[in-house]
Motif scaffolding. Structure first.
Motif: not given
Length: 168
Positions: A86-88, A57-62, A99-109, A79-84
């Protein structure tokens, strides 16, 4: 009902590989040009879509998962979009993002991402905790769209880098 359907792995260089280090036993590993296609009918007026995903989750994940139907000038789907960090979560109805919402995602778990909607409401969850809820006003015009795991399904881009497990 889409439950119990098996997807078709991409072929050749577009096929994801299996890893034994999934959230629950094995998972699919995506290297940025892989995908799984699950054909037909993934849009319903009331639906829940969830998946476990692991990335830095350190860059645009696709896009770990998407199901959009394009019919000029409209497109409908989710759609779900991974980013820095976050997950949108997104829903599209009639050519605009309802509808669009950015949820904070931290760590590589591993993280569990869930989006659920009815004809009047949409909710987003991360790791089982509700992170957003809002009114939904439109219904989908189409219900025949394929779902792709690992990329943006109708534009052949937005490939995911990471691991995905237990798509439901």
């Amino acid at each position: 009902s889409p439950q119990g359907r098996n997807g078709n792995l991409g072929t050749g260089s577009s096929a994801p590989s299996w890893t034994n280090s999934g959230k629950f036993n094995k998972a699919l590993s995506f290297d940025g040009n892989d995908y799984v296609n699950v054909s037909g009918g993934w849009l319903y007026s009331e639906q829940t879509v969830s998946l476990w995903a692991k990335d830095t989750w350190s860059s645009s994940s696709g896009m770990p998962i998407s199901s959009l139907r394009w019919s000029d000038p409209d497109h409908d789907g989710f759609r779900f979009i991974g980013g820095t960090n976050k997950m949108t979560f997104s829903i599209y109805n009639n050519s605009y993002s309802e509808y669009s919402y950015d949820a904070t995602v931290i760590g590589s778990d591993w993280h569990l991402f869930t989006m659920t909607w009815t004809t009047t409401n949409v909710k987003a969850y991360v790791d089982g905790e509700q992170v957003n809820s809002t009114n939904k006003t439109n219904i989908f015009d189409y219900n025949t769209s394929d779902m792709d795991i690992g990329r943006y399904n109708y534009q052949d881009n937005g490939y995911f880098t990471g691991q995905i497990d237990e798509v439901q």
